[in-house]
Design a protein around this motif. Structure first.
Motif, PDB file in Angstrom:
ATOM      1  N   PHE A 311       0.834  -1.192   0.000  1.00 28.64           N
ATOM      2  CA  PHE A 311       0.000   0.000   0.000  1.00 28.64           C
ATOM      3  C   PHE A 311       0.873   1.247   0.000  1.00 28.64           C
ATOM      4  CE2 PHE A 311      -4.598   0.720   0.735  1.00 28.64           C
ATOM      5  CZ  PHE A 311      -5.063  -0.500   0.257  1.00 28.64           C
ATOM      6  N   ARG A 312       1.452   1.522  -1.124  1.00 28.32           N
ATOM      7  CA  ARG A 312       2.216   2.749  -1.309  1.00 28.32           C
ATOM      8  C   ARG A 312       1.529   3.515  -2.430  1.00 28.32           C
ATOM      9  NH1 ARG A 312       3.587   0.820   2.645  1.00 28.32           N
ATOM     10  NH2 ARG A 312       5.666   0.365   3.444  1.00 28.32           N
ATOM     11  N   VAL A 313       0.632   4.399  -2.042  1.00 30.40           N
ATOM     12  CA  VAL A 313      -0.192   5.099  -3.016  1.00 30.40           C
ATOM     13  C   VAL A 313       0.641   6.152  -3.724  1.00 30.40           C
ATOM     14  CG1 VAL A 313      -2.210   6.571  -3.295  1.00 30.40           C
ATOM     15  CG2 VAL A 313      -2.273   4.646  -1.701  1.00 30.40           C
ATOM     16  N   THR A 314       0.532   6.185  -5.050  1.00 30.13           N
ATOM     17  CA  THR A 314       1.259   7.178  -5.852  1.00 30.13           C
ATOM     18  C   THR A 314       0.355   8.322  -6.286  1.00 30.13           C
ATOM     19  OG1 THR A 314       0.826   5.860  -7.837  1.00 30.13           O
ATOM     20  CG2 THR A 314       2.894   5.467  -6.682  1.00 30.13           C
ATOM     21  N   THR A 315      -0.921   8.035  -6.558  1.00 29.73           N
ATOM     22  CA  THR A 315      -1.895   9.074  -6.890  1.00 29.73           C
ATOM     23  C   THR A 315      -3.235   8.697  -6.277  1.00 29.73           C
ATOM     24  OG1 THR A 315      -2.502   8.003  -8.979  1.00 29.73           O
ATOM     25  CG2 THR A 315      -0.760   9.684  -9.067  1.00 29.73           C
ATOM     26  N   ALA A 316      -4.077   9.709  -6.091  1.00 27.55           N
ATOM     27  CA  ALA A 316      -5.418   9.489  -5.561  1.00 27.55           C
ATOM     28  C   ALA A 316      -6.384  10.402  -6.306  1.00 27.55           C
ATOM     29  CB  ALA A 316      -5.471   9.760  -4.063  1.00 27.55           C
ATOM     30  N   LYS A 317      -7.575   9.874  -6.595  1.00 24.17           N
ATOM     31  CA  LYS A 317      -8.560  10.621  -7.367  1.00 24.17           C
ATOM     32  C   LYS A 317      -9.948  10.337  -6.815  1.00 24.17           C
ATOM     33  CE  LYS A 317     -10.329  12.968 -10.885  1.00 24.17           C
ATOM     34  NZ  LYS A 317     -10.119  14.407 -11.088  1.00 24.17           N
ATOM     35  N   SER A 318     -10.708  11.391  -6.472  1.00 31.11           N
ATOM     36  CA  SER A 318     -12.076  11.245  -5.993  1.00 31.11           C
ATOM     37  C   SER A 318     -13.047  11.527  -7.116  1.00 31.11           C
ATOM     38  CB  SER A 318     -12.348  12.202  -4.823  1.00 31.11           C
ATOM     39  OG  SER A 318     -11.598  11.840  -3.700  1.00 31.11           O
ATOM     40  N   HIS A 319     -14.098  10.704  -7.198  1.00 31.02           N
ATOM     41  CA  HIS A 319     -15.090  10.884  -8.257  1.00 31.02           C
ATOM     42  C   HIS A 319     -16.377  10.198  -7.815  1.00 31.02           C
ATOM     43  CE1 HIS A 319     -16.855  11.214 -12.263  1.00 31.02           C
ATOM     44  NE2 HIS A 319     -17.204   9.946 -12.154  1.00 31.02           N
ATOM     45  N   ALA A 320     -17.473  10.967  -7.819  1.00 29.29           N
ATOM     46  CA  ALA A 320     -18.804  10.437  -7.540  1.00 29.29           C
ATOM     47  C   ALA A 320     -18.844   9.647  -6.234  1.00 29.29           C
ATOM     48  CB  ALA A 320     -19.282   9.570  -8.699  1.00 29.29           C
ATOM     49  N   GLY A 321     -18.239  10.193  -5.189  1.00 32.02           N
ATOM     50  CA  GLY A 321     -18.285   9.536  -3.901  1.00 32.02           C
ATOM     51  C   GLY A 321     -17.323   8.385  -3.733  1.00 32.02           C
ATOM     52  N   ARG A 322     -16.466   8.170  -4.709  1.00 32.48           N
ATOM     53  CA  ARG A 322     -15.485   7.092  -4.629  1.00 32.48           C
ATOM     54  C   ARG A 322     -14.086   7.673  -4.787  1.00 32.48           C
ATOM     55  NH1 ARG A 322     -17.651   1.827  -7.997  1.00 32.48           N
ATOM     56  NH2 ARG A 322     -19.433   1.347  -6.671  1.00 32.48           N
ATOM     57  N   THR A 323     -13.140   7.014  -4.146  1.00 34.46           N
ATOM     58  CA  THR A 323     -11.749   7.434  -4.243  1.00 34.46           C
ATOM     59  C   THR A 323     -10.932   6.281  -4.787  1.00 34.46           C
ATOM     60  OG1 THR A 323     -11.980   8.967  -2.388  1.00 34.46           O
ATOM     61  CG2 THR A 323      -9.762   8.270  -2.960  1.00 34.46           C
ATOM     62  N   TYR A 324     -10.208   6.545  -5.862  1.00 37.75           N
ATOM     63  CA  TYR A 324      -9.367   5.533  -6.487  1.00 37.75           C
ATOM     64  C   TYR A 324      -7.918   5.795  -6.095  1.00 37.75           C
ATOM     65  CZ  TYR A 324     -13.498   4.495  -9.234  1.00 37.75           C
ATOM     66  OH  TYR A 324     -14.766   4.153  -9.623  1.00 37.75           O
ATOM     67  N   LEU A 325      -7.327   4.818  -5.443  1.00 39.64           N
ATOM     68  CA  LEU A 325      -5.951   4.914  -4.990  1.00 39.64           C
ATOM     69  C   LEU A 325      -5.074   4.097  -5.923  1.00 39.64           C
ATOM     70  CD1 LEU A 325      -6.633   4.358  -1.176  1.00 39.64           C
ATOM     71  CD2 LEU A 325      -6.492   6.532  -2.405  1.00 39.64           C
ATOM     72  N   THR A 326      -4.104   4.743  -6.521  1.00 36.53           N
ATOM     73  CA  THR A 326      -3.216   4.078  -7.458  1.00 36.53           C
ATOM     74  C   THR A 326      -2.006   3.548  -6.698  1.00 36.53           C
ATOM     75  OG1 THR A 326      -3.889   5.629  -9.167  1.00 36.53           O
ATOM     76  CG2 THR A 326      -1.944   4.303  -9.605  1.00 36.53           C
ATOM     77  N   LEU A 327      -1.841   2.233  -6.732  1.00 31.36           N
ATOM     78  CA  LEU A 327      -0.682   1.612  -6.115  1.00 31.36           C
ATOM     79  C   LEU A 327       0.390   1.390  -7.169  1.00 31.36           C
ATOM     80  CD1 LEU A 327      -2.534  -1.099  -3.996  1.00 31.36           C
ATOM     81  CD2 LEU A 327      -2.123   1.291  -3.457  1.00 31.36           C
ATOM     82  N   ALA A 328       1.530   0.965  -6.716  1.00 31.53           N
ATOM     83  CA  ALA A 328       2.596   0.668  -7.668  1.00 31.53           C
ATOM     84  C   ALA A 328       2.211  -0.489  -8.569  1.00 31.53           C
ATOM     85  CB  ALA A 328       3.891   0.358  -6.919  1.00 31.53           C
TER      86      ALA A 328
END
Length: 998
Positions: A311-328
Motif C-alpha cells: 500500500f504505497r499510493v502514488t496518486t489518488a482521485k475522488s469521483h462520484a463519492g469514490r476514491t481511487y488509490l493508485t498503487l505501484a
C-alpha cells in the motif's frame, strides 16, 4: 488525546481493517495479468465508471473485463507515450498531457486531436505539461514545466500567464503544480512552493496576486482542499499539513496530533469528501476524514496487514463519492459503506489467501476466533489490535465459568483457554484418562453443547460422546442398534438440547436421543425416507417447530412427530440451498448459506437476501461460525467476519441496481474481419444497428466493481420474450439473427432470488438484406406469377398448334388418301362384276375396304376435335354395331358414370380404343356363345373397360392363347397410359379389365 493513543496502536500493532471507521472500506480492483507488473499512474474514471490510467507503455482503458492500450501506433494514436497526467471533463473528452504537448481524446467519436499553442506549426513540439485543471465554466487550463499557464480555446492553447520569474527550483525551472477555480473568477495556482491567484475576466486576465510564503520550503502536493471559510488545506512534503487563509493571507500548521506522525511517515493525499469534509489518505497508516467546520477527525481506517507492504499510493482521485488509490502494482477503491455490514479481517484483494473463520466468541470488547490462516486469534473491537494466540485450528468455542473457554480443535482435541491469564492448555494433561478406543477420535472436535454445570456434549469427526468436565471422564452413545452404529461413524455438526430430547445434526442425517430411555433413532426413516440420510448442519427451535439447515434442501421445517411441514430453499426465496447456521432474533431468523445471507421474517414470511453486492466479504459462510451479542451478530465467512446490528439491517433498504454497469463495446464480424465500437457507453441515445453484411455480432457489458463478476446475467429481445441465460460471462453473442426491431434488455438475478433485476436496455435493429425485404418478396411473387402465366400461355399455344396440326393431318388423310382408297375400292368392285378375274379384284376391294377402315380409325384417333369421352363412346358403339353385322354375334354395351363432359387426351383416347378393338377381336374369335359383354365405367379417378366372353374347350389352353401376341401390345399400350391391364378366367368366363387414371 484519543486520536494520539489510537495512532500509537495503529503504528505499533497489527491492523485490523474494519470497524474503527465503519462508513468507509477498501476494495481491491483486480487488473488483468498484462498490467500486474506495470507502474499504474493516475486512475481516472469517466462518466460511466470505466477506468482510464497510464503507464510507461501508453494510455489504458479498463472496463472490468477488457483492457485497451493506446500508443503511437494504435488507432486512434496518442501524441506521446510520455504521459504526465490525464483529465476527463464533463463532456466525455479525455485530455492527455505529455512532455510533448496536449491532445484531446473524444470518447464519443473515438478520435484524437492535437491541441497546439496558438501560432505554432504542425511540426512544432508542444510544451512540457505538468498539470491540468478545469474551471467552473468548463474551460481547460494546463500548466507547464516552465511555469506557463494556458487555456484551451477553439482547439488551441492560448497563453494566460507566464510565472517563470518566480523563484526557480533546483533545475532552474518554476513548474506549475496545481490549478483550481474554487470560486467563480478566482484561479488558484501553485507554482514552486507559493500560491498565485489569477482573475479571468471576459476572456482576459488581470494582473496576478502572489503569496510568497517565505517561511515554507519544500514541495507542495498538487491536491488542495478549499473550505468555504477561505482556508486552503495543503500538504508540504516532509513537513505535514498546512492551512492558508486566502482572505487574511495567514499561514498556519494543522493543529492535530496526526500531523506530527504524518511528517515522519508517508505521503499524504488530500481529497474532497463532501461539503465541509475532506479526506486524508496517509501512506503506511490509513484513511481519516476531517470536518473543517466542527474541527473533528474520524478514527483511522487502517490498512490490512497483508497489504501494508504494497500500500504505497502514488496518486489518488475522488469521483462520484469514490476514491481511487493508485498503487505501484494495482488499484484500490476507497468507498463509503452503504450497508449495515462491516467486514473484519477480510481481504481487499481477491488474489490473496482468504481469512476463513471457523468459530467466533465475544468476551467484552475482545473477539476470539478460529482462523484457518492464522490459527486462534484475538481482536480488540474498539482499537482494531490483533493478537495471535496459537497456531491451533480451533473449530468451536464454548464459554465456561468466568474467563474460561472450552475449545474444540481439529487435530489437538479439547483445549482450555483463560482470557485473563492468556494461557492455552490441553484439556487432558494425562492421556491415560481417555479410554483407549477414543483417543484418536477425540482429537477432531466439531461441536460443543453444554448439558449442565458438569456435562458437555462433544461432537467429533466420528460420533458424539458425553464429557464430565470435572471428573474428565467420557462415555459414548453406543446403543446396540443400526442408528447407533451410523451415528458413531458420522461427522457431528450440532447438538441441540430441547427439553428431554437431544437432536444431533450429522453428515449422515438427523438423530434423536432420549437420555431417560437411552433410545436413539434416525429421524424420518419411517415418515420421509428421502430425508433420512440428508446432511443437517444446524437445528433451531421456533415455537413448536424445528428448523433444520441442510446441505442441499435449504431449511427443512418439521415437528416432533417427524412430519415435514415445509421446505425453504432457492425455489421460494432462500439465498442458497446449503444452510450452515441458523439464529433467531425477535421475529427474524438469520440463515447463513453458501450463496449469501437470508433474513426470514416469521410474521410476514418475507425473505431478504444479501450477498457480495451488499458489501459482504464473501457469499459463503462457515458452519458454527456464529456469535450473537445482544442485537449484534458476527458471522464467519470464507473471507473474514461480517458484523451487523440486527435493527440496522432490518431498517436497511438496498438500492434498485445491484451494480454499476454499462454496455462497453459492440463488435461486428463479416468477411472483412471484426470491427469494434467502443463509443457505445458515451452516446446520448445509444442504439445498435446491424447491417445485412454482418454475419456475427456481440455486445460486451461490465464495470470495474468487483461484484460485477458475482452475478448470473440474462437477456431478452422484447418485453414478452422469456429471459435467456448468459451466465457469469459479460458478453452476449448473436449469429444469424432474423431481421427486425428489438429492444435488448439485460438483467441480473440476485443469488437466492427468482426476480430478475433489469440493468440495461438498448434498441437493436437488424437490417434485412435486399432479398429479405417485403418488396423483394412481392417482386418474386409477381415474377413467379408472370412466369407461370407465360408458361401456361406457351403451353396453350403449343396445344393449340398441336390440335391444329392433328386436325390438318386428319383432314389431309381423309381428303387425299381416303378419296384415293375409295376410288380404288369402287373401281375394283366394278371390275369384279365385269371381268372374269372377280376373285382377285374382290381381294383388292376387300383390302381397300379394310385400309379405309384402318385409315378412318387413325384419322379419328389423331383428330383434336374428338378429344372427349363422348366421342370415344360413340366410336365404340359404331365399332360394336359393325362387328355384330359382320360376325353375326351379340354384343351388350353397359355404360356407367357421367362421360358427356369429360375430356380425354389424344394418347389415352387412341390407346384405349386400340386395346378395345384388340380385346373385341379376341373375344369374337374365341367366344362360345354369341353374346359378348362390354362395360365402360367412368369414375372420379379412373376410366375402366371390362370385356367378357364365354369360352369352351381346354381352359388352360384358352387362357394362355386368347390374346396371343396381341396381349403384349395391349400391356405396352396400357403402361403408356399409366394404367393397368388384367385378364382373368372363372370357369368358362374370360374377362379383360383395363383401368386408366383420369
Amino acid at each position: 488525546m484519543r486520536c494520539l493513543c489510537l495512532l500509537s496502536c495503529l503504528l505499533f500493532c497489527n491492523y485490523f481493517p474494519a470497524i474503527a471507521r465503519p462508513d468507509f472500506h477498501y476494495r481491491y480492483i483486480p487488473l488483468p495479468e498484462s498490467l500486474r507488473d506495470a507502474n499504474i499512474n493516475q486512475v481516472t474514471p469517466d462518466s460511466k465508471g470505466i477506468l482510464w490510467f497510464f503507464s510507461s507503455s501508453g494510455l489504458h482503458r479498463y472496463d472490468g473485463n477488457q483492457v485497451l492500450t493506446f500508443n503511437l501506433t494504435t488507432k486512434p494514436a496518442i501524441l506521446a507515450n510520455s504521459i504526465t497526467c490525464i483529465f476527463i471533463d464533463k463532456t466525455d473528452h479525455l485530455w492527455i498531457a505529455t512532455r510533448k504537448g496536449l491532445s484531446r481524446f473524444d470518447l464519443k467519436s473515438w478520435t484524437t486531436a492535437r491541441i497546439a499553442p496558438a501560432g505554432s506549426t504542425g511540426d512544432d513540439t508542444g510544451p512540457y505539461i505538468t498539470i491540468m485543471g478545469q474551471g467552473l465554466d468548463g474551460t481547460i487550463y494546463v500548466g507547464t514545466r516552465d511555469a506557463k499557464i494556458y487555456r484551451v480555446v477553439q482547439d488551441e492553447l492560448l497563453l494566460v500567464a507566464d510565472l517563470g520569474h518566480l523563484n526557480p527550483n533546483e533545475v532552474g525551472l518554476a513548474s506549475i503544480e496545481s490549478i483550481n477555480e474554487p470560486v467563480k473568477g478566482e484561479l488558484w495556482v501553485v507554482c514552486n512552493g507559493r500560491f498565485v491567484k489569477l482573475f479571468p475576466d471576459a476572456g482576459r486576465f488581470m494582473p496576478p496576486v502572489f503569496y510568497p510564503m517565505k517561511s515554507l520550503a519544500g514541495y507542495i502536493n498538487g491536491q488542495l482542499y478549499f473550505a468555504e471559510t477561505g482556508d486552503i488545506y495543503f500538504y508540504l512534503e516532509r513537513k505535514g499539513i498546512y492551512i492558508f487563509n486566502k482572505h487574511s493571507g495567514l499561514l498556519s500548521r494543522w493543529q492535530h496530533p496526526l500531523n506530527d506522525s504524518i511528517r515522519l511517515r508517508g505521503r499524504v493525499f488530500i481529497l474532497p469528501m463532501g461539503v465541509g469534509e475532506m479526506g486524508l489518505f496517509i501512506n503506511r497508516i490509513g484513511f481519516v476524514t476531517w470536518n473543517v467546520n466542527t474541527r473533528q477527525c474520524s478514527e483511522v481506517l487502517p490498512i490490512a496487514p497483508p497489504y501494508q507492504r504494497i500500500f504505497r499510493v502514488t496518486t489518488a482521485k475522488s469521483h462520484a463519492g469514490r476514491t481511487y488509490l493508485t498503487l505501484a502494482k494495482g488499484v484500490v477503491l476507497l468507498e463509503q459503506q452503504r450497508t449495515p455490514f462491516r467486514s473484519l479481517l477480510a481481504s481487499a484483494e481477491e488474489t490473496a489467501i482468504p481469512q476463513s473463520i471457523r468459530c467466533i466468541h465475544r468476551h467484552g470488547n475482545q473477539l476470539y476466533m478460529g482462523s484457518y490462516q492464522e490459527g486462534f486469534i484475538q481482536v480488540d473491537e474498539q482499537t482494531g489490535e490483533k493478537k495471535n494466540i496459537a497456531r491451533n485450528f480451533i473449530y468451536t468455542i464454548l464459554p465456561w465459568q468466568g474467563d474460561s473457554l472450552l475449545l474444540g480443535s481439529e487435530g489437538d482435541g479439547l483445549l482450555w483457554y483463560h482470557t485473563t491469564k492468556n494461557t492455552l492448555q490441553p484439556f487432558w494433561q494425562d492421556t491415560v484418562q481417555i479410554p483407549w478406543q477414543h483417543r484418536v477420535l477425540n482429537k477432531y472436535t466439531t461441536a460443543l453443547t453444554r448439558e449442565n454445570d458438569s456435562l458437555v456434549w462433544v461432537g467429533t469427526y466420528n460420533g458424539v460422546y458425553l464429557l464430565n468436565v470435572h471428573t474428565r471422564t467420557a462415555h459414548r452413545l453406543l446403543p446396540e442398534s443400526v442408528a447407533g452404529r451410523a451415528l458413531q461413524q458420522a461427522k457431528i455438526f450440532d447438538i441441540l438440547i430441547a427439553g428431554k430430547e437431544r437432536y444431533i445434526s450429522t453428515v449422515e442425517g438427523l438423530f434423536l436421543y432420549r437420555p431417560e430411555s437411552r433410545e436413539l433413532q434416525r429421524l424420518f426413516e419411517n415418515t420421509h425416507p428421502d430425508y433420512a440420510n440428508e446432511s443437517f448442519y444446524d437445528i433451531l427451535p421456533v415455537q413448536d417447530v424445528f428448523w433444520g439447515g441442510t446441505n442441499g434442501r435449504g431449511i427443512v421445517l418439521f415437528n416432533r412427530q417427524q412430519q415435514i411441514l415445509q421446505e425453504i430453499n432457492t425455489s421460494n426465496g432462500l439465498a442458497g440451498n446449503a444452510v450452515y447456521s441458523l439464529q433467531r432474533i425477535g421475529d427474524d431468523v438469520i440463515a447463513a448459506t453458501d450463496q449469501g445471507l437470508s433474513i426470514i421474517n416469521l410474521v410476514n414470511k418475507q425473505i431478504k437476501n444479501y450477498a457480495r453486492h451488499d458489501q459482504l466479504p464473501s457469499n459463503e459462510f462457515n458452519h458454527s461460525a456464529v456469535c450473537r451479542y445482544g442485537n449484534q451478530v458476527y458471522l464467519g465467512t470464507l473471507n473474514g467476519i461480517v458484523a451487523f446490528n440486527m435493527q440496522e439491517l432490518v431498517a436497511y433498504h438496498p438500492g434498485k441496481s445491484p451494480v454499476n454497469i454499462s454496455f462497453t463495446s459492440f463488435t461486428t464480424g463479416n468477411k472483412s474481419g471484426l470491427q469494434h465500437d467502443f463509443t457505445l457507453p458515451y452516446q446520448s441515445a445509444p442504439a445498435l444497428t446491424v447491417s445485412p453484411d454482418i454475419q456475427y455480432f456481440s455486445l460486451r457489458f461490465g464495470g470495474v466493481d468487483p461484484t460485477v463478476s458475482q452475478f448470473y446475467y440474462y437477456y431478452r429481445l422484447n418485453q414478452e420474450a422469456p429471459w435467456q441465460e448468459v451466465g457469469p460471462q459479460q458478453e452476449i453473442a448473436f449469429a444469424g439473427m432474423a431481421p427486425g426491431h428489438y429492444q435488448l434488455q439485460l438483467a441480473a438475478r440476485i443469488p437466492g432470488q427468482a426476480v430478475f433485476r433489469e440493468l440495461l436496455s438498448i434498441p437493436l435493429t437488424v437490417v434485412p438484406a435486399f432479398y429479405q425485404t417485403w418488396w423483394f418478396r412481392m417482386c418474386v411473387v409477381l415474377a413467379a406469377g408472370v412466369l407461370v402465366f407465360l408458361a401456361f400461355r406457351y403451353r396453350m399455344m403449343q396445344l393449340l398448334k398441336e390440335q391444329q396440326l392433328r386436325s390438318k393431318i386428319a383432314a389431309d388423310l381423309h381428303d387425299e388418301v381416303g378419296s384415293s382408297l375409295t376410288r380404288i375400292y369402287f373401281q375394283a368392285d366394278m371390275l369384279s362384276m365385269q371381268s372374269g378375274e372377280s376373285t382377285a379384284l374382290q381381294k383388292i376391294a376387300a383390302a381397300s375396304k379394310y385400309a379405309l377402315g384402318m385409315m378412318s380409325d387413325m384419322v379419328w384417333s389423331i383428330d383434336a376435335r374428338f378429344d372427349t369421352a363422348a366421342d370415344l363412346v360413340s366410336r365404340i358403339k359404331d365399332y360394336l354395331n359393325n362387328l355384330q353385322q359382320e360376325l353375326d354375334i351379340t354384343c351388350v354395351l353397359e355404360l356407367q358414370g357421367d362421360y358427356t363432359s369429360r375430356a380425354l387426351q389424344q394418347r389415352v383416347r387412341q390407346n384405349f380404343f386400340l386395346i378395345f378393338k384388340e380385346a373385341m377381336t379376341n373375344a369374337a374369335r374365341y367366344t362360345s356363345t354369341p353374346a359378348i359383354t362390354v362395360r365402360l365405367t367412368f369414375g372420379a379417378t379412373t376410366t375402366a373397360l371390362l370385356v367378357c366372353n364365354h369360352c369352351s374347350g381346354d381352359s388352360n389352353r384358352m387362357k394362355n392363347y386368347q390374346g396371343g401376341q396381341g396381349m403384349a401390345n395391349m400391356q405396352r399400350r396400357a403402361a403408356g397410359m399409366k394404367g393397368a391391364l388384367q385378364v382373368s378366367r372363372e370357369k368358362d368366363r374370360y374377362c379383360l379389365l383395363l383401368q386408366v387414371p383420369c
